[in-house]
Design a protein around this motif. Structure first.
Motif, PDB file in Angstrom:
ATOM      1  N   PHE A  76       0.851  -1.186   0.000  1.00 20.04           N
ATOM      2  CA  PHE A  76       0.000   0.000   0.000  1.00 20.04           C
ATOM      3  C   PHE A  76       0.892   1.242   0.000  1.00 20.04           C
ATOM      4  O   PHE A  76       1.842   1.333   0.778  1.00 20.04           O
ATOM      5  N   ASN A  77       0.599   2.189  -0.874  1.00 23.33           N
ATOM      6  CA  ASN A  77       1.390   3.417  -0.930  1.00 23.33           C
ATOM      7  C   ASN A  77       0.696   4.583  -0.239  1.00 23.33           C
ATOM      8  O   ASN A  77       1.194   5.107   0.747  1.00 23.33           O
ATOM      9  N   ARG A  78      -0.441   4.983  -0.747  1.00 22.09           N
ATOM     10  CA  ARG A  78      -1.147   6.150  -0.177  1.00 22.09           C
ATOM     11  C   ARG A  78      -2.535   6.272  -0.800  1.00 22.09           C
ATOM     12  O   ARG A  78      -2.834   5.600  -1.782  1.00 22.09           O
ATOM     13  N   THR A  79      -3.340   7.140  -0.194  1.00 24.82           N
ATOM     14  CA  THR A  79      -4.654   7.445  -0.766  1.00 24.82           C
ATOM     15  C   THR A  79      -4.714   8.936  -1.050  1.00 24.82           C
ATOM     16  O   THR A  79      -3.979   9.725  -0.461  1.00 24.82           O
ATOM     17  N   PHE A  92       0.606   9.902  -8.075  1.00 27.02           N
ATOM     18  CA  PHE A  92       0.925   8.668  -7.344  1.00 27.02           C
ATOM     19  C   PHE A  92       2.257   8.082  -7.813  1.00 27.02           C
ATOM     20  O   PHE A  92       3.075   7.659  -7.009  1.00 27.02           O
ATOM     21  N   LEU A  93       2.428   8.027  -9.117  1.00 28.64           N
ATOM     22  CA  LEU A  93       3.645   7.431  -9.671  1.00 28.64           C
ATOM     23  C   LEU A  93       4.887   8.221  -9.250  1.00 28.64           C
ATOM     24  O   LEU A  93       5.878   7.644  -8.795  1.00 28.64           O
ATOM     25  N   ASP A  94       4.822   9.531  -9.409  1.00 30.43           N
ATOM     26  CA  ASP A  94       5.958  10.379  -9.035  1.00 30.43           C
ATOM     27  C   ASP A  94       6.283  10.235  -7.547  1.00 30.43           C
ATOM     28  O   ASP A  94       7.445  10.115  -7.162  1.00 30.43           O
ATOM     29  N   ALA A  95       5.247  10.259  -6.708  1.00 28.24           N
ATOM     30  CA  ALA A  95       5.452  10.149  -5.257  1.00 28.24           C
ATOM     31  C   ALA A  95       6.110   8.820  -4.919  1.00 28.24           C
ATOM     32  O   ALA A  95       7.043   8.751  -4.108  1.00 28.24           O
ATOM     33  N   LEU A 154       7.894   6.732  -6.971  1.00 23.96           N
ATOM     34  CA  LEU A 154       9.254   6.619  -7.522  1.00 23.96           C
ATOM     35  C   LEU A 154      10.230   7.516  -6.770  1.00 23.96           C
ATOM     36  O   LEU A 154      11.387   7.137  -6.567  1.00 23.96           O
ATOM     37  N   ASP A 155       9.767   8.690  -6.350  1.00 21.15           N
ATOM     38  CA  ASP A 155      10.639   9.585  -5.576  1.00 21.15           C
ATOM     39  C   ASP A 155      11.046   8.959  -4.247  1.00 21.15           C
ATOM     40  O   ASP A 155      12.166   9.124  -3.794  1.00 21.15           O
ATOM     41  N   GLU A 156      10.114   8.230  -3.642  1.00 20.51           N
ATOM     42  CA  GLU A 156      10.390   7.553  -2.371  1.00 20.51           C
ATOM     43  C   GLU A 156      11.386   6.423  -2.514  1.00 20.51           C
ATOM     44  O   GLU A 156      12.133   6.126  -1.603  1.00 20.51           O
TER      45      GLU A 156
END
Length: 132
Positions: free
Chosen positions: A67-70, A123-126, A128-130
């Motif tokens: 799970f990443n985020r909502t 979502f993708l940028d967040a 991949l940045d992590e």
């Protein structure tokens, strides 16, 4: 109750599976690359929904997910749940009739090809940045 949708990026060997949809008329994602996902059905959890959508859209079986985020998506009054999914056998890939084509992208290619100014891009940028 507010509708909930899932959006996931299937990760395999450092690449991400993106889908390209041109089939549906008036598809906001038409002609753009996006991740896999869709709306929760009655009684489903976001995880159940993700597994089902991945199976329906790609024929792949999710072996595990993160799970990443909502984020709340104002235009459609929808809460979007973002995951990264991992599959047992990427060679079993078989897209359904809603999908025009699919492709495995490197992180750089994924960022360059995702639907611009979209929640999917955020979502993708967040994510991949992590990972860096």
């Amino acid at each position: 109750s507010k509708p909930i949708t899932t959006l996931c990026y299937i990760e395999q060997d450092g690449k991400y599976l993106m889908l390209h949809r041109t089939k549906k008329k008036q598809d906001i994602n038409g002609g753009k690359w996006i991740g896999v996902g869709g709306h929760l059905e009655e009684g489903e959890s976001p995880e159940d929904c993700l597994v089902r959508e991945v199976r329906e859209e790609t024929g792949l079986h999710v072996s595990r997910m993160k799970f990443n985020r909502t984020r709340f998506f104002e235009p459609s009054n929808t809460l979007m749940c973002n995951f990264t999914a991992y599959v047992d056998n990427a060679k079993a890939l078989h897209i359904n009739q809603e999908i025009d084509r699919c492709k495995w992208f490197t992180p750089e290619e994924a960022r360059a090809n995702i639907r611009p100014n979209s929640l999917a891009e955020w979502f993708l940028d967040a994510y991949l940045d992590e990972k860096k």
